[in-house]
Design an enzyme around this catalytic site. Structure first.
Site, PDB file in Angstrom:
ATOM      1  N   ASP A  39     -70.661  90.741  51.698  1.00  0.00           N
ATOM      2  CA  ASP A  39     -71.376  90.247  53.040  1.00  0.00           C
ATOM      3  C   ASP A  39     -72.804  89.470  52.652  1.00  0.00           C
ATOM      4  O   ASP A  39     -73.747  89.823  51.242  1.00  0.00           O
ATOM      5  CB  ASP A  39     -71.653  92.321  53.583  1.00  0.00           C
ATOM      6  CG  ASP A  39     -71.639  91.290  55.112  1.00  0.00           C
ATOM      7  OD1 ASP A  39     -72.050  91.053  56.182  1.00  0.00           O
ATOM      8  OD2 ASP A  39     -71.455  93.031  56.175  1.00  0.00           O
ATOM      9  N   ASP A  44     -68.877  90.455  64.203  1.00  0.00           N
ATOM     10  CA  ASP A  44     -68.541  91.560  64.589  1.00  0.00           C
ATOM     11  C   ASP A  44     -68.529  92.600  65.529  1.00  0.00           C
ATOM     12  O   ASP A  44     -68.467  93.077  66.076  1.00  0.00           O
ATOM     13  CB  ASP A  44     -70.095  92.349  64.276  1.00  0.00           C
ATOM     14  CG  ASP A  44     -70.275  92.516  62.819  1.00  0.00           C
ATOM     15  OD1 ASP A  44     -70.380  92.229  62.184  1.00  0.00           O
ATOM     16  OD2 ASP A  44     -72.057  92.709  62.478  1.00  0.00           O
TER      17      ASP A  44
HETATM   18  C1  DGJ Z   1     -72.352  93.319  58.868  1.00  0.00           C
HETATM   19  C2  DGJ Z   1     -71.256  92.889  59.132  1.00  0.00           C
HETATM   20  O1  DGJ Z   1     -70.906  92.073  59.506  1.00  0.00           O
HETATM   21  C3  DGJ Z   1     -70.049  94.497  58.958  1.00  0.00           C
HETATM   22  O2  DGJ Z   1     -68.202  93.751  59.464  1.00  0.00           O
HETATM   23  C4  DGJ Z   1     -70.492  95.405  58.769  1.00  0.00           C
HETATM   24  O3  DGJ Z   1     -69.791  95.352  57.142  1.00  0.00           O
HETATM   25  C5  DGJ Z   1     -72.088  96.072  57.579  1.00  0.00           C
HETATM   26  N1  DGJ Z   1     -72.828  94.290  57.584  1.00  0.00           N
HETATM   27  C6  DGJ Z   1     -72.543  97.051  57.494  1.00  0.00           C
HETATM   28  O4  DGJ Z   1     -73.759  97.157  56.796  1.00  0.00           O
END
Ligand code: DGJ
Length: 731
Positions: free
Chosen positions: A467, A531
């Site tokens: 991430d 997301d």
């Molecule tokens: C952002 C990501 O896009 C999410 O899927 C998740 O992993 C969160 N961060 C976790 O902090």
């Protein structure tokens, strides 16, 4: 020196490299066929513009690097200087190497391993070497035309002088013919990535800049120019992609003098690239693709090329359950084991533990940087969960965010200087975090060691979700702008980690889809598109992400009934049909769902697995439907024997019946049986009687030509419902 004609798939590239200046791209577009040698000079002559009033006394032609010395008054290909001098160049061609194993024109020559780096098997390659001794610079241009017809261009600039030379901009560009009069590109934001925007191509420059230090939610995966009204299945189109995960620019420029170009490169901050004597700067790869058959044709070339890469993920893409929306930071071994049990029951093949497993990470305000398992929450470590997951026959995956650090972490307290920053001040915080300076050798070594240790100390971590949850802001390294060195260091970190752990798969995630580009994808195995797991939003996000990437590289998960990011409520069928067309998964707390829902979910997962070879190997097609409330797309097997289409209703329509939906991509000469896959729940309908062909379970048998040209009248779907159709050759 010669005129070079490269041909691959349905694309031709003609380069006039007779010197004395840099070669000129005479044609990049449709395959011209096997032109006789004598036709090439005639082709060049036929494309040289006339001399007109109020202009230079000789025709101005655009070379691989637009230069003022050649009469170019648009955006320069190179901007730079040495102490205020050597600010303009006049490169002269030194050598030209053409490696075109299958022939097509030009001379054959050997190329180095480095030059073979791109393009893949069956590619044609051209290497141009030029110099401007007066300016103390030399330029290498590397061009490949892959077997699929995908063109790449990279410039390398070397400082031959004895004092530093500052590169401010170096941008490869390609000419586009005047028939392209419309532009399409993509923008976006968190939870709404890849929103298309379209407009006429006016005079001037349409400049898409990304200054996020990462690829960006708003990055235009492709910048497309095309003939008026081009669509998914029609129109001639040219497109470029700037493959870079840092600051970058993608440009379409049209000049009153008649030229039109597409290009892209890195956005450099003043002082960022200062070449010492003998040093070289290489641009990101500019990918360029042409299609005579609309946007689907562009995707066809891109997907075929990407699938042929040695690094393309092989083997069935495991159906994934990611625990983020199920538990967030609330990690508890028993609860997660229970979730893993439910996941295995519905057919999940990879279980991913998301954010929250490491020291101090009880919320998003602390812990980043401390990559040790949190003993308070995981007194026996992660191994019991890993073992539990693997006993079910599932792979185990783990979330990391290596480049980041919370000021509330042991790492930051020990090494506050390991953070990208302008001298004397920290950047404003974003999600309570800062960015580690990976060009700092100690920070880099520490991070590589920690990630390596986490992987070594556990038996069975097969996958990292990598991430990156903030922009780089005032990102200084050792007092100088640091985005370039950071981007290069991240690539190196990924490369080293993969070399140490062969077989490890990595997902590129960045607050959802803010790091989607072809350079990060040379070292990662899929992207997290967004997301937002709301199926309605996802339809558009996935459609436009899929312009660049084949479905198997795009993470598409079934979210909960009520979306966490939009609060909309959707039936499982709509969510499942939408998530079917990608690297499939679940992002939902399924531990508490009813037995009925569990059975239905398992059926959708099983359907995905049955269709997976088709979905992850076939040709992606999208329907140009006149009703904006109808979105339809599909995947057709390369032998045209099998296809699957989804028709989704986004909203109510002005017309009660929105009109037949054509099923593109089938073989017009074959007959096909069309029906919804057997045994799957039906979408909700607003009708007194379904269309006749759907009334019986038998479906309908028609030719590919009828299905592609007339189409099928579909049932009256309620808004936010989707119908899946499976198409099998009947002969
Ligand atoms: C952002 C990501 O896009 C999410 O899927 C998740 O992993 C969160 N961060 C976790 O902090």
């Amino acid at each position: 020196m010669t005129i070079v004609h490269l041909r691959r798939a349905r694309t031709s590239l003609v380069l006039d490299a007779r010197g004395p200046g840099l070669p000129r791209v005479v044609h990049w577009g449709a395959d011209l066929g096997p032109l006789p040698a004598g036709d090439l000079p005639a082709l060049v002559a036929a494309t040289v513009p006339p001399v007109v009033p109020s202009s230079f006394d000789a025709p101005t032609v655009l070379s691989l690097l637009p230069e003022a010395s050649a009469g170019w008054s648009g955006r320069p290909g190179l901007a730079g200087h040495r102490d205020g001098r050597d600010w303009s160049t006049a490169f002269r061609l030194d050598t030209l190497d053409v490696d075109d194993p299958r022939g097509g024109g030009g001379e054959a020559a050997r190329v180095s391993e480095r030059e073979r780096d791109h393009g893949g098997a069956g590619a044609a390659r051209v290497t141009v070497r030029a110099a401007d001794p007066g300016a103390g610079l030399s330029l290498t241009v590397e061009i490949t035309l892959s077997a699929a017809g995908l063109l790449t261009v990279r410039h390398r600039l070397r400082n031959d002088g004895d004092r530093p030379y500052e590169v401010r901009e170096l941008t490869p560009v390609l000419p586009v013919p005047a028939v392209a009069t419309e532009l399409l590109d993509l923008t976006g934001r968190w939870c709404r990535e890849r929103a298309p925007q379209r407009h006429p191509w006016p005079m001037g420059a349409w400049v898409r800049e990304g200054r996020h230090g990462r690829t960006g939610h708003d990055a235009t995966l492709l910048l497309v120019a095309g003939t008026p009204g081009f669509g998914f299945g029609h129109g001639e189109t040219w497109a470029v992609h700037t493959a870079w995960s840092g600051d970058h620019v993608t440009v379409a420029e049209r000049r009153p003098t008649g030229e039109a170009t597409l290009g892209g490169g890195e956005l450099l901050t003043p002082g960022e690239v200062l070449l010492g004597p003998g040093e070289e700067y290489a641009t990101p790869l500019l990918y360029a693709v042409h299609s005579a058959d609309g946007l689907d044709g562009l995707s066809d070339v891109l997907h075929t090329h990407l699938r042929a890469r040695p690094e393309h993920p092989r083997g069935p893409r495991p159906v994934t359950l990611n625990v983020w929306e199920a538990v967030y930071f609330d990690h508890d071994l028993d609860r997660l084991k229970g979730l893993a049990d439910r996941a295995a029951e519905v057919g999940v093949e990879r279980f991913v533990l998301d954010d929250g497993w490491f020291r101090g990470r009880r919320h998003d305000r602390a812990g980043l940087g401390d990559w040790w398992v949190d003993d308070d929450v995981w007194p026996d470590g992660l191994q019991p969960l890993i073992d539990h997951v693997r006993r079910h026959g599932m792979q185990f995956g783990l979330w990391v965010e290596p480049e980041m650090v919370n000021p509330d972490s042991d790492l930051f307290r020990a090494h506050p200087d390991w953070v990208l920053q302008a001298p004397g001040r920290l950047p404003p915080e974003w999600r309570h975090q800062q960015v580690l300076d990976l060009a700092h050798p100690d920070a880099y070594a520490h991070l590589l060691d920690r990630l390596d240790a986490v992987l070594r100390e556990h038996d069975g971590i097969a996958y990292l979700k990598w991430d990156h949850n903030r922009d780089l802001t005032e990102a200084g390294h050792a007092g100088r702008p640091g985005v370039h060195t950071q981007t290069v260091a991240v690539y190196r970190l990924l490369d080293e980690l993969r070399a140490r752990h062969p077989g490890l798969e990595i997902e590129s995630c960045s607050s959802g889809g803010a790091r989607v580009d072809l350079e990060i994808l040379r070292r990662t195995d899929r992207v997290w598109a967004s997301d937002c797991n709301d199926a309605l939003e996802r339809l558009s996000i996935q459609r436009w992400t899929g312009l660049l990437l084949p479905p198997e590289l795009i993470g598409t998960h079934i979210g909960p009934e009520r979306s966490h990011t939009t609060h909309r409520v959707h039936d499982l069928g709509f969510r499942a049909v939408t998530a079917l067309f990608g690297h499939h998964g679940i992002e939902w707390d399924i531990s508490g769902i009813s037995a009925t829902e569990r059975i239905e979910l398992a059926a959708w997962v099983a359907l995905h697995k049955r269709l997976r070879p088709l979905l992850h190997g076939g040709r992606v097609v999208r329907v140009d439907h006149p009703d904006p409330a109808v979105q339809a797309h599909g995947v057709v097997a390369h032998d045209s024997s099998h296809a699957v289409y989804a028709v989704s209703r986004l909203a109510t329509s002005a017309a009660q019946v929105p009109g037949p939906v054509r099923l593109p991509g089938l073989d017009p000469t074959r007959r096909y049986l069309v029906r919804p896959p057997a045994g799957m729940p039906e979408p909700a309908l607003l009708e007194l009687a379904p269309p006749g062909w759907l009334a019986s379970d038998g479906g309908v048998t028609l030719s590919g030509s009828v299905l592609g040209s007339v189409g099928l009248q579909l049932p009256a779907l309620h808004p936010e419902q989707a119908l899946l159709l499976e198409v099998t050759a009947a002969d």
